[in-house]
Motif scaffolding. Sequence first.
Motif, PDB file in Angstrom:
ATOM      1  N   TRP A  73      -4.878   1.057  -4.538  1.00  0.00           N
ATOM      2  CA  TRP A  73      -5.055   2.000  -3.431  1.00  0.00           C
ATOM      3  C   TRP A  73      -6.522   2.184  -3.094  1.00  0.00           C
ATOM      4  CZ3 TRP A  73      -1.613   6.088  -6.236  1.00  0.00           C
ATOM      5  CH2 TRP A  73      -0.293   5.625  -6.278  1.00  0.00           C
TER       6      TRP A  73
ATOM      7  N   GLN B 204      -8.488   3.404   4.633  1.00  0.00           N
ATOM      8  CA  GLN B 204      -7.759   2.386   3.872  1.00  0.00           C
ATOM      9  C   GLN B 204      -6.946   3.018   2.754  1.00  0.00           C
ATOM     10  OE1 GLN B 204     -10.927  -0.243   2.639  1.00  0.00           O
ATOM     11  NE2 GLN B 204     -10.636  -1.602   4.394  1.00  0.00           N
TER      12      GLN B 204
ATOM     13  N   ARG C 218      -2.913   2.676   2.447  1.00  0.00           N
ATOM     14  CA  ARG C 218      -2.308   2.083   1.248  1.00  0.00           C
ATOM     15  C   ARG C 218      -1.376   3.063   0.557  1.00  0.00           C
ATOM     16  NH1 ARG C 218      -7.880  -0.731  -0.844  1.00  0.00           N
ATOM     17  NH2 ARG C 218      -7.834  -2.488   0.623  1.00  0.00           N
TER      18      ARG C 218
ATOM     19  N   HIS D  38       2.733   2.784   0.128  1.00  0.00           N
ATOM     20  CA  HIS D  38       3.385   2.870  -1.181  1.00  0.00           C
ATOM     21  C   HIS D  38       4.486   3.932  -1.166  1.00  0.00           C
ATOM     22  CE1 HIS D  38       3.784   2.452  -5.510  1.00  0.00           C
ATOM     23  NE2 HIS D  38       3.779   3.767  -5.584  1.00  0.00           N
TER      24      HIS D  38
END
Length: 94
Positions: free
Chosen positions: A30, A74, A78, A82
Amino acid sequence: MLPSIRLPGPRELLCESITRNAGKAEKYGWLESSEQWIALRQLRNQMIHEYIENAQTLYDALTTAYANLKTLEQFETRLNNHVAELLPTNQQGA
């Protein structure tokens, strides 16, 4: 006589927790760098909890935060991806 044991204080426990969590986030992909995340967290705390009187210091902090905006975006993407993988795709009756 009992041995003297030094227990960590709340600030030490918090720092350890942040370091551990950032390390896990890096391990899961992550975050690119847990060290960068911790530095950004410290910058955030400085900007939020301290009254910055020096204009150059404030400018530097804001410039650094803006320069790292992509890192934060980002991480958000991420983590959202998830979470989406973990949620059921068909929620019947909802």
